[in-house]
Design a protein around this motif. Structure first.
Motif, mmCIF file in Angstrom:
data_model
loop_
_atom_site.group_PDB
_atom_site.id
_atom_site.type_symbol
_atom_site.label_atom_id
_atom_site.label_comp_id
_atom_site.label_asym_id
_atom_site.label_seq_id
_atom_site.Cartn_x
_atom_site.Cartn_y
_atom_site.Cartn_z
ATOM 1 N N LYS A 164 18.482 -7.224 -1.370
ATOM 2 C CA LYS A 164 18.703 -6.447 -2.591
ATOM 3 C C LYS A 164 17.391 -5.757 -2.957
ATOM 4 N N GLY A 165 17.460 -4.487 -3.326
ATOM 5 C CA GLY A 165 16.237 -3.798 -3.731
ATOM 6 C C GLY A 165 16.419 -2.302 -3.809
ATOM 7 N N THR A 166 15.296 -1.579 -3.757
ATOM 8 C CA THR A 166 15.320 -0.123 -3.863
ATOM 9 C C THR A 166 14.359 0.506 -2.862
ATOM 10 N N VAL A 167 14.657 1.749 -2.540
ATOM 11 C CA VAL A 167 13.786 2.583 -1.726
ATOM 12 C C VAL A 167 13.367 3.756 -2.601
ATOM 13 N N SER A 168 12.061 3.944 -2.754
ATOM 14 C CA SER A 168 11.537 5.047 -3.558
ATOM 15 C C SER A 168 10.800 6.011 -2.641
ATOM 16 N N LEU A 169 11.121 7.283 -2.767
ATOM 17 C CA LEU A 169 10.396 8.312 -2.035
ATOM 18 C C LEU A 169 9.703 9.213 -3.040
ATOM 19 N N TYR A 170 8.405 9.333 -2.857
ATOM 20 C CA TYR A 170 7.562 10.083 -3.780
ATOM 21 C C TYR A 170 6.972 11.274 -3.040
ATOM 22 N N ARG A 171 7.141 12.451 -3.608
ATOM 23 C CA ARG A 171 6.594 13.678 -3.011
ATOM 24 C C ARG A 171 5.358 14.087 -3.814
ATOM 25 N N PRO A 172 4.143 13.938 -3.254
ATOM 26 C CA PRO A 172 2.932 14.239 -4.019
ATOM 27 C C PRO A 172 2.858 15.682 -4.525
ATOM 28 N N SER A 173 3.458 16.611 -3.818
ATOM 29 C CA SER A 173 3.324 18.014 -4.197
ATOM 30 C C SER A 173 4.320 18.472 -5.253
ATOM 31 N N ASN A 174 5.397 17.693 -5.499
ATOM 32 C CA ASN A 174 6.409 18.142 -6.446
ATOM 33 C C ASN A 174 7.175 16.937 -6.976
#
Length: 148
Positions: A89-99
């Motif tokens: 159980k959990g989450t996947v986070s994707l972070y885009r540094p430019s936007n």
């Protein structure tokens, strides 16, 4: 007015200062420049930093390897074979540094130990991936930078 070396040096300093100030003002007024903070809740994230270190250490101690790969369908995240998919159980986070408008978080929903993030949600470029999950009550954390 007599033009000598002192006057020339003074005028060149003034011209240089005006040149630099012009570019500083231009950079602050440009709507393409993004001066936002990295995250909105940076203080709360800083408070849970030790928990993140412990969760990453839990992953290192187990020796489990997550396989994160770019495929033709999107981004594939494969969990180790020894784990039961229904207990993750959990989450996947994707972070885009430019936007920051491209950042997103998705819950982990596995089909045979694999999670697929569709290609339509990902643009080419750099992404910071963060996978937080619990397995049998113990927290784990995987972080990496990737280019899609």
């Amino acid at each position: 007015m007599k033009f000598n070396w002192g006057t020339g040096i003074f005028l060149s300093f003034v011209a240089f200062i005006v040149f630099i100030l012009y570019f500083v003002v231009l950079s602050f007024r440009d709507p393409q420049s993004n001066h936002d903070l990295v995250t909105e809740d940076y203080y709360q994230q800083e408070l849970k930093y030790q928990q993140d270190l412990d969760a990453a250490d839990n992953l290192n101690k187990t020796g489990w390897q997550l396989q994160v790969a770019k495929t033709s369908e999107g981004l594939s995240v494969r969990f180790p074979e020894t784990l039961a998919p229904e207990k993750i159980k959990g989450t996947v986070s994707l972070y885009r540094p430019s936007n920051k408008q491209l950042d997103f978080k998705t819950p982990i929903q596995l089909s045979e130990r694999q999670l697929l993030i569709p290609k339509s949600r990902l643009l080419d470029g750099r992404w910071d991936i963060r996978i937080e999950w619990t397995y049998e009550g113990k927290p784990y954390l995987y972080q990496n930078k990737m280019t899609y």
